[in-house]
Design a protein around this motif. Structure first.
Motif, PDB file in Angstrom:
ATOM      1  N   PHE A 513       0.826  -1.203   0.000  1.00 12.83           N
ATOM      2  CA  PHE A 513       0.000   0.000   0.000  1.00 12.83           C
ATOM      3  C   PHE A 513       0.863   1.256   0.000  1.00 12.83           C
ATOM      4  O   PHE A 513       0.448   2.297  -0.521  1.00 12.83           O
ATOM      5  N   ASP A 514       2.042   1.166   0.562  1.00 13.07           N
ATOM      6  CA  ASP A 514       2.941   2.314   0.568  1.00 13.07           C
ATOM      7  C   ASP A 514       3.367   2.665  -0.856  1.00 13.07           C
ATOM      8  O   ASP A 514       3.428   3.848  -1.228  1.00 13.07           O
ATOM      9  N   ASP A 515       3.658   1.643  -1.657  1.00 14.47           N
ATOM     10  CA  ASP A 515       3.992   1.884  -3.059  1.00 14.47           C
ATOM     11  C   ASP A 515       2.805   2.511  -3.798  1.00 14.47           C
ATOM     12  O   ASP A 515       2.964   3.460  -4.567  1.00 14.47           O
ATOM     13  N   THR A 516       1.613   1.945  -3.557  1.00 15.26           N
ATOM     14  CA  THR A 516       0.414   2.464  -4.230  1.00 15.26           C
ATOM     15  C   THR A 516       0.132   3.895  -3.806  1.00 15.26           C
ATOM     16  O   THR A 516      -0.271   4.732  -4.624  1.00 15.26           O
ATOM     17  N   ALA A 517       0.346   4.203  -2.518  1.00 11.56           N
ATOM     18  CA  ALA A 517       0.121   5.562  -2.022  1.00 11.56           C
ATOM     19  C   ALA A 517       1.021   6.558  -2.734  1.00 11.56           C
ATOM     20  O   ALA A 517       0.594   7.673  -3.094  1.00 11.56           O
ATOM     21  N   ALA A 518       2.273   6.189  -2.952  1.00 13.79           N
ATOM     22  CA  ALA A 518       3.203   7.088  -3.634  1.00 13.79           C
ATOM     23  C   ALA A 518       2.773   7.328  -5.070  1.00 13.79           C
ATOM     24  O   ALA A 518       2.812   8.465  -5.573  1.00 13.79           O
ATOM     25  N   LEU A 519       2.368   6.262  -5.765  1.00 10.30           N
ATOM     26  CA  LEU A 519       1.913   6.419  -7.140  1.00 10.30           C
ATOM     27  C   LEU A 519       0.655   7.286  -7.197  1.00 10.30           C
ATOM     28  O   LEU A 519       0.565   8.221  -8.012  1.00 10.30           O
ATOM     29  N   MET A 520      -0.320   7.004  -6.334  1.00 11.46           N
ATOM     30  CA  MET A 520      -1.564   7.773  -6.346  1.00 11.46           C
ATOM     31  C   MET A 520      -1.311   9.241  -6.035  1.00 11.46           C
ATOM     32  O   MET A 520      -1.966  10.127  -6.603  1.00 11.46           O
ATOM     33  N   SER A 521      -0.355   9.509  -5.159  1.00 11.32           N
ATOM     34  CA  SER A 521      -0.058  10.901  -4.792  1.00 11.32           C
ATOM     35  C   SER A 521       0.610  11.663  -5.925  1.00 11.32           C
ATOM     36  O   SER A 521       0.708  12.899  -5.873  1.00 11.32           O
ATOM     37  N   SER A 522       1.091  10.953  -6.928  1.00 13.86           N
ATOM     38  CA  SER A 522       1.709  11.613  -8.082  1.00 13.86           C
ATOM     39  C   SER A 522       0.704  11.824  -9.212  1.00 13.86           C
ATOM     40  O   SER A 522       1.062  12.399 -10.245  1.00 13.86           O
ATOM     41  N   LEU A 523      -0.526  11.355  -9.015  1.00 13.30           N
ATOM     42  CA  LEU A 523      -1.562  11.492 -10.032  1.00 13.30           C
ATOM     43  C   LEU A 523      -2.420  12.717  -9.750  1.00 13.30           C
ATOM     44  O   LEU A 523      -2.467  13.232  -8.628  1.00 13.30           O
ATOM     45  N   ASP A 524      -3.133  13.147 -10.762  1.00 12.80           N
ATOM     46  CA  ASP A 524      -4.058  14.274 -10.610  1.00 12.80           C
ATOM     47  C   ASP A 524      -5.437  13.813 -10.181  1.00 12.80           C
ATOM     48  O   ASP A 524      -6.193  14.573  -9.564  1.00 12.80           O
ATOM     49  N   LEU A 525      -5.773  12.544 -10.495  1.00 14.15           N
ATOM     50  CA  LEU A 525      -7.125  12.057 -10.247  1.00 14.15           C
ATOM     51  C   LEU A 525      -7.103  10.532 -10.237  1.00 14.15           C
ATOM     52  O   LEU A 525      -6.354   9.918 -11.000  1.00 14.15           O
ATOM     53  N   VAL A 526      -7.922   9.953  -9.387  1.00 15.62           N
ATOM     54  CA  VAL A 526      -8.126   8.502  -9.377  1.00 15.62           C
ATOM     55  C   VAL A 526      -9.616   8.228  -9.599  1.00 15.62           C
ATOM     56  O   VAL A 526     -10.466   8.866  -8.956  1.00 15.62           O
TER      57      VAL A 526
END
Length: 604
Positions: A513-526
């Motif tokens: 989840f830590d990896d996913t959190a970093a990726l999501m935080s680099s996106l503009d929208l999910v």
């Protein structure tokens, strides 16, 4: 045989003629064990339990180990609510019958014993005995039916199917057999066969309430809630106090978004079964989804016995459960529960309880799932909290404990006082920077996609969306770069690309989840369906659009397009059962507007 003929009269309800014949028999043979046993049976049926027991004592004094008398003793005790003595009498009858290899007309009494054992929480013992019964009397259907029922109750569905199949080969018209098979096929996810069997039963017995319940369940699984409600309503008319009939009605009403009727039915059911935790849990879900947290959170405490997912989880040290006692010099152990979505949702309460414990002069210990440990460690460090993974070894010593899902109740939370809706989790800043370097430039809107939750969840087929519908909806939207956040579904990514939607798939690099959190935080929208990603996006403060079916998880409530739990979420709801088309149309429009806004911000 005189015993069998009089027993037949009793079975047919002709107690008057039976009593006269028994009296005549006893006048000629006052110490006959058979006559005494049948006399006791009539006494039991007339509520004269003391006389029945005395008469059976007489019979067993004449013929010790007389199986019919031992069985009648068990029935007399059971009728009076004496489950323990009843089970002991049945066991003595079983031992006596096996020792003598004796037979008498009432072949199927062991089924009553199995039922009693099941009601007493001893179903495994009943299964073992039923298996022996099948070995010794396997040419008849009843032993196999009883074994099948015991296996079905234990969730051993394949073993239940095998036993029921043997019973069908011997006597396909055995009462309850087809109804139980219909219920079993529902459990095996073969709703078409369940529907056919239920209709077979109804054609022969239109007033069979269980068959109508099974038919309702089958229609619901076939995604025909209107038909499910008709069947459930018929079951409720036939059996107004039958839990499963009322439960089926509630399930159908929820899918049809008739929430007031669903809650009213659930409250009625709770009045009929005030100690049933499954019913209390049903009421809780309806109260919470409607925003009634004052009552819903109280009933939410029934989850340990009422929730299907938690029903087999042993209650953790109830004697040490914290009920608000003084924590001075004490250690309070807070522990994570249920799934990852729940962990992400409720971790916001850990700083609050830590503050309370500290103010009281106590110490907090917090355990969470290993999969979220690095993310939670970083996010809670600013509060001086060091979580430990559940699988880290021996638990720390503690004086009291509380499951994390009970903290909202303990804080008296309402929809208006949910803490930290703006976000409370912190992604790894270095990893976020790395992802931003890997992804496309800021000129285009970077959007993550999720189309399915846990495939093992019973509602996932209704919550999830065909990824090809994403492709059809988004393929014509310019100025967007799409990224899959759907782990372990590479094939769908390939299909979306083939359908004209260019989707990048960085999920092989996501191990936690830590990896996913970093990726999501680099996106503009999910953009996601109802799954843990929605909670993660909200907890990170990442703009997240959540697609909801007509019967949402209680957290998302009803009708509103925002969430009091997460201020960064926007909710897109189905208006009709199973119909995603209006949702996707609204989503496409919103995405075009968002893309245009993003373009203006980066070109102005």
């Amino acid at each position: 045989m005189l015993f069998g003929r009089i027993a037949g009269l009793i079975e047919a309800g002709d107690l008057v003629d039976a009593a006269h014949e028994i009296a005549h028999w006893r006048s000629a043979q006052p110490d006959d064990a058979g006559a005494l046993t049948l006399a006791a049976r009539v006494m039991r049926l007339c509520g004269r339990y003391g006389e029945a027991s005395t008469t059976l004592d007489h019979a067993l004094g004449v013929v010790p180990g007389y199986v019919p008398a031992l069985v009648e003793m068990a029935r007399t005790a059971r009728t009076q609510g004496q489950a323990g003595p009843a089970a002991e009498w049945f066991a003595r009858a079983w031992q006596a019958q096996q020792a003598t290899h004796g037979e008498y007309g009432d072949h199927d009494w062991p089924a009553e014993w199995m039922e009693l054992l099941s009601q007493s929480g001893r179903n495994q013992e009943g299964r073992d005995i039923a298996a022996v019964w099948c070995e010794r009397d396997g040419k008849r259907a009843a032993p196999w039916f009883t074994l099948g029922l015991a296996c079905q109750r234990d969730g051993e569905l394949n073993a239940a199917f095998d036993a029921y199949s043997r019973a069908m080969q011997i006597d396909p018209d055995l009462p309850m057999l087809r109804s139980n098979l219909a219920a079993l096929y529902n459990q095996l996810k073969d709703a078409q066969t369940a529907r056919r069997l239920a209709l077979d039963v109804i054609r022969g017995d239109p007033d069979n309430s269980l068959a109508w319940v099974n038919l309702s369940s089958a229609y619901l699984a076939l995604r025909q809630p209107e038909n499910a409600l008709i069947a459930a309503d018929r079951a409720c008319v036939l059996a107004p106090s039958y839990n499963e009939a009322l439960g089926g009605r509630i399930s159908a009403l929820k899918e049809l978004q008739r929430w007031d009727e669903a809650l009213a039915t659930a409250i009625h059911l709770a009045q009929l079964a005030p100690n049933n935790r499954r019913v209390q849990w049903t009421v809780a879900m309806l109260q919470l989804v409607r925003g009634d947290y004052a009552n819903g959170l109280i009933n939410h405490e029934a989850r340990w016995q009422g929730s299907g997912e938690l029903a087999k989880v042993p209650v953790f040290r109830p004697e040490h459960r914290w009920q608000g006692e003084d924590l001075a010099g004490k250690t309070l152990f807070v522990w994570g529960e249920q799934g990852f979505g729940d962990a992400l949702q409720f971790v916001r309460f850990v700083p609050l309880i830590a503050e309370r414990v500290k103010a009281a002069g106590g110490t907090l210990a917090y355990n969470c799932f290993a999969g979220v440990l690095p993310l939670f460690q970083r996010s809670l460090a600013r509060y001086g909290i060091e979580p430990v993974a559940h699988n880290a070894g021996n638990l720390a010593a503690f004086d009291f404990h509380v499951p994390i899902g009970s903290l909202p109740l303990m804080f008296g939370m309402t929809a208006e006082t949910i803490p930290l809706p703006e976000g409370y989790l912190l992604a790894d800043a270095n990893r976020v920077a790395q992802w931003r370097g890997k992804l496309g430039g800021p000129e285009k809107l970077r959007v993550g996609l999720v189309w399915s939750g846990s495939r093992g969840h019973q509602r996932n087929p209704l919550r999830s969306i065909d990824p090809m519908k994403y492709a059809q909806t988004f393929a014509g939207v310019a100025g967007v770069e799409f990224y899959s956040l759907q782990v372990d579904d590479r094939d769908s990514v390939v299909r979306m690309r083939d359908a004209g939607l260019p989707v990048s798939d960085p999920t092989p690099e996501l191990a936690s989840f830590d990896d996913t959190a970093a990726l999501m935080s680099s996106l503009d929208l999910v953009i996601t369906v109802c799954t843990s990603v929605a909670h993660l996006g909200g907890a990170l403060g990442v703009p997240t659009w959540l697609l909801l079916d007509v019967n949402p998880h209680w957290v998302w409530m009803l009708e509103r397009s925002d969430s009091p739990w997460y201020s960064s979420l926007k909710l897109f709801r189905q208006s009709a059962y199973g119909d995603w088309s209006p949702v996707l149309d609204a989503l496409q429009t919103a995405l075009r507007e968002r893309t245009e806004q993003h373009a203006r911000q980066h070109t102005g």
